[in-house]
Design an enzyme around this catalytic site. Sequence first.
Site, short mmCIF file in Angstrom:
data_model
loop_
_atom_site.label_atom_id
_atom_site.label_comp_id
_atom_site.label_asym_id
_atom_site.label_seq_id
_atom_site.Cartn_x
_atom_site.Cartn_y
_atom_site.Cartn_z
N ASP A 152 50.57 45.19 86.52
CA ASP A 152 51.94 44.68 86.37
C ASP A 152 52.57 44.35 87.71
OD1 ASP A 152 52.73 46.77 83.50
OD2 ASP A 152 51.78 44.81 83.69
N GLU A 164 40.04 6.19 63.99
CA GLU A 164 40.90 7.37 63.86
C GLU A 164 41.34 7.89 65.23
OE1 GLU A 164 38.43 10.12 61.65
OE2 GLU A 164 37.86 8.56 60.20
N ARG A 191 33.75 25.59 66.58
CA ARG A 191 32.57 24.76 66.79
C ARG A 191 31.43 25.55 67.45
NH1 ARG A 191 30.14 21.49 70.54
NH2 ARG A 191 29.08 19.73 69.59
N SER A 227 28.69 16.27 68.42
CA SER A 227 29.76 15.74 69.27
C SER A 227 29.64 14.22 69.26
CB SER A 227 29.64 16.32 70.68
OG SER A 227 28.38 16.07 71.18
N GLN A 232 49.78 49.80 85.79
CA GLN A 232 50.87 49.67 86.77
C GLN A 232 50.48 48.68 87.87
OE1 GLN A 232 49.82 52.48 85.53
NE2 GLN A 232 51.59 53.68 84.85
N LYS A 249 41.99 10.07 68.20
CA LYS A 249 41.26 11.31 68.48
C LYS A 249 42.23 12.36 69.01
CE LYS A 249 37.15 12.87 70.97
NZ LYS A 249 37.75 13.79 71.92
S1 IVH Z 1 34.29 13.32 63.92
C1 IVH Z 1 30.03 13.52 63.98
N1 IVH Z 1 36.77 12.54 63.92
O1 IVH Z 1 36.24 14.92 68.86
C2 IVH Z 1 31.47 13.39 64.07
N2 IVH Z 1 36.09 14.04 65.64
O2 IVH Z 1 33.59 14.72 70.60
C3 IVH Z 1 32.11 14.30 65.03
N3 IVH Z 1 37.87 14.72 67.17
O3 IVH Z 1 34.53 17.92 68.39
C4 IVH Z 1 33.49 14.58 64.81
N4 IVH Z 1 39.47 13.55 66.19
O4 IVH Z 1 37.03 17.94 68.10
C5 IVH Z 1 35.85 13.29 64.55
N5 IVH Z 1 38.93 11.77 63.76
C6 IVH Z 1 38.03 12.52 64.38
C7 IVH Z 1 38.34 13.31 65.52
C8 IVH Z 1 37.33 14.05 66.12
C9 IVH Z 1 39.18 14.40 67.18
C10 IVH Z 1 37.20 15.62 68.14
C11 IVH Z 1 36.48 16.79 67.54
C12 IVH Z 1 35.05 16.69 68.00
C13 IVH Z 1 35.17 15.76 69.16
C14 IVH Z 1 33.93 14.92 69.30
#
Ligand code: IVH
Length: 676
Positions: free
Chosen positions: A38, A117, A140, A83, A35, A119
């Site tokens: 809320d 690619e 992760r 990373s 309560q 991100k």
């Molecule tokens: S490769 C060793 N490819 O970026 C390669 N990561 O800071 C590591 N992410 O934790 C990942 N798009 O969450 C990769 N095309 C992509 C990605 C990508 C997004 C993110 C992913 C990773 C972080 C790396």
Amino acid sequence: MNKKEINLQYLKKIELIKKYNDHYYDKSNPLVTDQAYDKLKSEIEKLEIDYSFLKSENSPTKTVGHKPSKNFSKSLHKAPMLSLANAFTEEDLVNFEKKIKNFLTLKDKVKIFYSAEPKIDGISASLNYKNGKFYKGLSRGDGKEGEDITENLATIIDIPKVISSKDFPEEIDIRGEVFIQNNDFKNLREKFANPRNAASGSLRQKNSNDTKKIPLKFIAYTFGYERGLKATNQFDYLKKLSEWGFKTNPLNKLISGVKNLKANYNEIEKQRANLNFDIDGIVYKVNDFAMQKRLGNVANAPRWAIAHKFSSNKAVSQIIDIEIQVGRTGSLTPVAKIKPINIGGVVVSNATLHNEDEINRKDIRVGDTAVIERAGDVIPHILSIDTKKRLKNSKKFIFPENCPSCGSKTIKEFNKITKKVDAVRRCSSEGYYCDKISIEKLKHFVSKEAFNVDGLGKKIVENFWKLALIKFPQDIFKLDYSKIEKLDGWGKLSVQNLKYSIDQKKIISLEKLIYSLGIRHIGLENAKLLSKHFVSFSKLKNLSKQSDYEDLLNIDGIGETQVNSIKSFFSNEANLKVLNELEKVLVIKNTVQNTEDGLLKNKTFLVTGKLNGISRAEVKSLIEENSGKTISSVSKKLNYLIIGDKPTKKKIDSARQLKINIIDQAKFLKMLNKTS
Ligand code: IVH
């Protein structure tokens, strides 16, 4: 009430509800009745309706009932989830490529192809498939160990559950990003501050039926452990991913040359606002897997990939105050307290001012109007000051001459290598004498990359320190749990959980321990090098003779700066006491050499002169991969001197005197059963 008072009242309530949430969801130990909870929640909602300027990411109107739970079981990644290093400018890209070419000794004109690619800014996940079946899905976590969120991941339509393609590997960890599309996020705006939070929150629901309600998407882009993967480059792999039924990013491109990478980056940045998913940059990966393998990794990021970040979000606000924070190494960091402002979905009330020089250079003063920038998960910082809006009575900010925590004199060191005075001012006190340094050391000790103690976050460390429950690292392992149980906000269950997580960490690797000690200039990579050198804790602890320190200089990667820092650490009585006490309460595992029985086991090497088609850095990784060691000078400890083009005569002469094997590149490669 004026605006400021209303905001203050509102933020107080937000803070309180956050506390209630933490206890309810994370500690399973509610502080108040449903309560009362809320009632507080509806008070906040009413305030937000009455005053539209009130906003907070911790508002119950922005978060869902189920906060991420910490109760998922943990599981090790078969291959670590690395990373990425960041690039912000074209110059960073030029350097990235230069380093790769140097490492692989490629000529300038050689074209390297990259998979570029976009991100996606979501949450990464690793999906383990065995014999074509989705077997286990992990978050992760700290990169080595993730949470088992299989059930929640299984609710995602984009994740194939069974794959029958002939060329699908026997076993593979498919890795990619879980995210929410912007059109779907529109309906969730009430509950979450941004799409990323929404994805993260939904993915970690206790009940997978709650996850199912959220339209999560998955895009695949890399792999971890694999058995039977038949692809020789990233683009090939991406193609296979879509053949197997995974979604891949339609904007992925194969590109060579920094100029072309930049052109693609500009093009995609233009499209960014119109995309149906949030991206925060472009990831570039060396396309060729054989090259990737040769390049390998540094501490926790590959040498063959980088994230080229987009410019960030900016906003204007006023500096209310400038505080000086004391860091783990005694560094004094000025922090601007600013009028809370929403920058790209996050309420910002602090911005770092970096150091004394930065304040002086920009003449930043209390009361100034400033442009604040927030880039990704980096701490927001002040970009510029609007001097036209400066208050008439404003005064230049004077940096304190004494440490605000312990009163010791503050100093600016002279860096012998750069021959410049350091930009950072530091508290000159030693180790645990300064309260703030002690607290920061303790926070570092339990942090994710160090002892990684679940449930012992920064706030709790501070609180325990104030209550004198923890003053030194060893105290963590001798906590008086009966006292904690009586503290406000703690109960039997939460204390039990804490005890469990601490007890689990009593067995630790030498590498982690060295890193945890927080010796200045000893980060993850150096801790690893030192742990390999010392092998056992007792060898580390008995470091005292001048020659022991000189030995450290033989470790490739450790220089004078690191050795001086280690020396100063070991000349401090308080630190030695900590080491002795830690030894009593911990089980410190000796370092195990990765491939102990490699071809170069127990052999040491030194290269002089230029080798053909193989860089120094690659020779070093080759030697280490095969259990050998590289050292940096000719001494009795050296087994092989490898001679390249234009070697140093002095090295050859001393090697001859000491009857050390002198070999050329071909002989060296032969030792590895390689011919070229
Ligand atoms: S490769 C060793 N490819 O970026 C390669 N990561 O800071 C590591 N992410 O934790 C990942 N798009 O969450 C990769 N095309 C992509 C990605 C990508 C997004 C993110 C992913 C990773 C972080 C790396």
